[in-house]
Design a protein around this motif. Sequence first.
Motif, PDB file in Angstrom:
ATOM      1  N   ASP A   1     -14.973 -23.356  43.954  1.00 19.46           N
ATOM      2  CA  ASP A   1     -16.541 -23.328  43.296  1.00 19.46           C
ATOM      3  C   ASP A   1     -16.891 -24.695  42.780  1.00 19.46           C
ATOM      4  O   ASP A   1     -17.662 -24.672  42.004  1.00 19.46           O
ATOM      5  CB  ASP A   1     -16.621 -22.108  42.381  1.00 19.46           C
TER       6      ASP A   1
ATOM      7  N   THR B   1     -22.263 -23.122  48.207  1.00 20.38           N
ATOM      8  CA  THR B   1     -22.761 -22.075  49.040  1.00 20.38           C
ATOM      9  C   THR B   1     -21.584 -21.707  49.667  1.00 20.38           C
ATOM     10  O   THR B   1     -20.621 -22.109  49.828  1.00 20.38           O
ATOM     11  CB  THR B   1     -23.875 -22.733  50.038  1.00 20.38           C
ATOM     12  N   ILE B   2     -21.743 -20.371  49.994  1.00 20.80           N
ATOM     13  CA  ILE B   2     -20.730 -19.540  50.621  1.00 20.80           C
ATOM     14  C   ILE B   2     -20.977 -19.794  52.238  1.00 20.80           C
ATOM     15  O   ILE B   2     -21.996 -20.265  52.549  1.00 20.80           O
ATOM     16  CB  ILE B   2     -21.093 -17.897  50.550  1.00 20.80           C
TER      17      ILE B   2
ATOM     18  N   ASN C   1     -15.594 -16.759  47.256  1.00 22.49           N
ATOM     19  CA  ASN C   1     -14.800 -17.353  48.192  1.00 22.49           C
ATOM     20  C   ASN C   1     -13.406 -16.951  48.203  1.00 22.49           C
ATOM     21  O   ASN C   1     -12.856 -16.703  49.315  1.00 22.49           O
ATOM     22  CB  ASN C   1     -14.556 -19.120  47.792  1.00 22.49           C
TER      23      ASN C   1
ATOM     24  N   PRO D   1     -24.370 -25.772  42.604  1.00 24.42           N
ATOM     25  CA  PRO D   1     -23.890 -24.719  43.134  1.00 24.42           C
ATOM     26  C   PRO D   1     -22.999 -24.900  44.363  1.00 24.42           C
ATOM     27  O   PRO D   1     -23.672 -25.761  45.193  1.00 24.42           O
ATOM     28  CB  PRO D   1     -25.169 -24.024  43.394  1.00 24.42           C
TER      29      PRO D   1
ATOM     30  N   GLY E   1     -12.271 -15.072  40.981  1.00 23.58           N
ATOM     31  CA  GLY E   1     -13.358 -15.988  41.401  1.00 23.58           C
ATOM     32  C   GLY E   1     -14.449 -16.184  40.907  1.00 23.58           C
ATOM     33  O   GLY E   1     -15.370 -16.987  41.045  1.00 23.58           O
TER      34      GLY E   1
ATOM     35  N   ASN F   1     -17.800 -16.405  39.458  1.00 23.24           N
ATOM     36  CA  ASN F   1     -19.190 -16.233  40.142  1.00 23.24           C
ATOM     37  C   ASN F   1     -19.136 -16.683  41.420  1.00 23.24           C
ATOM     38  O   ASN F   1     -20.303 -16.417  42.171  1.00 23.24           O
ATOM     39  CB  ASN F   1     -20.306 -16.949  39.328  1.00 23.24           C
ATOM     40  N   SER F   2     -18.065 -16.786  42.100  1.00 25.78           N
ATOM     41  CA  SER F   2     -17.696 -17.261  43.521  1.00 25.78           C
ATOM     42  C   SER F   2     -17.067 -16.127  44.256  1.00 25.78           C
ATOM     43  O   SER F   2     -16.260 -15.448  43.766  1.00 25.78           O
ATOM     44  CB  SER F   2     -17.114 -18.570  43.579  1.00 25.78           C
TER      45      SER F   2
ATOM     46  N   ASP G   1     -10.939 -20.777  42.099  1.00 28.31           N
ATOM     47  CA  ASP G   1     -12.004 -20.111  42.647  1.00 28.31           C
ATOM     48  C   ASP G   1     -12.790 -20.977  43.612  1.00 28.31           C
ATOM     49  O   ASP G   1     -13.768 -20.594  44.284  1.00 28.31           O
ATOM     50  CB  ASP G   1     -13.063 -20.131  41.316  1.00 28.31           C
TER      51      ASP G   1
ATOM     52  N   GLU H   1     -22.798 -13.743  46.311  1.00 33.26           N
ATOM     53  CA  GLU H   1     -23.583 -14.518  47.034  1.00 33.26           C
ATOM     54  C   GLU H   1     -24.625 -13.640  47.992  1.00 33.26           C
ATOM     55  O   GLU H   1     -25.441 -14.070  48.475  1.00 33.26           O
ATOM     56  CB  GLU H   1     -23.007 -15.819  47.863  1.00 33.26           C
TER      57      GLU H   1
END
Length: 320
Positions: free
Chosen positions: A130, A306-307, A176, A304, A171, A173-174, A128, A194
């Motif tokens: 993340d 960030t994207i 990426n 968290p 992924g 909750n991500s 992920d 995001e």
Amino acid sequence: MQRIGVLTSGGDASGMNSCIRAVVRKAIYHGLEIIGIRRGYSGFIDADMGPMNLGSVADIIGRGGTVLHTARSERFMTKEGRAQVMENVQRFGIQGLVVIGGDGSFTGARLLHQEYGLPIIGVPGTIDNDISGTDYTIGFDTAVNNVVDAINKIRDTATSHERTFVIEVMGRNSGNIALAAGLAGGAESIIIPEIPFNIDDICQKLLSGIKRGKLHSIILVAEGAASGLDIGKEIKQKIGFDTKVTILGHLQRGGTPTSFDRILASRLGAKAVELLMAGETNKMVGIKAGEILATDLNDVIGKPVTINKDMYDLARILSI
């Protein structure tokens, strides 16, 4: 320090075996004994563990998954479970522990350090990507390449039948994986948790593509943002496009790790051993701007990630 343990926990990620190999061989190179703990914290509780040697990790650098196996353990989240782990720590003479996994795995490792003072070092292994404190996690690059390979194959069919395909990727909750694979695979739209999305805007983009002669479209959806099946239904209801949905699922996790993941895993695994030998604990090894560094687990767990908004904007521009 004379003896350390190593385990993999949580979801598997290609490159974990490369990391196990690095931990084992780096430890032996420096005269340490190494105990392999099977099935993560669950195996730790059950004493499913034993010594490893150079031959234990022969020919595993290019294998996906983890030879130590992995599992999630509700028992470990109880004080009784962790007490049993520490009994086995004493029984096997483990003086330090390398934990390869994600946020949940690190939370468990930190508890062992906080409650019992066991020296622990975490290595980020999750597709992920993340985890805070590192630019890349082990397994992410391989997962992205798996998705890009799937996009390439699906695009052939999408072109042949002049259809819109929705591809749902993992992924948690991500976003990426979806973002990186979408940019690399030329997806027309990328839906990630995001950044809010509007289904009407996506439909309008599809219609604009048809007007300029576009024969097909690929829409990539991160599982944490929406259901691929729901997106496909909405597109068909709103503009009538013949829309097909593919959910890649666990296909993304497995397979031969990329050279990037093998190198990353080897560097991180070796560094984890070095940190334990130096008396460090409650740290995670990661990579930032190409440099291997250590970050306190308290600054990693639950933080968290960030994207990359610039990458998202670029993907949107290039998909016009």
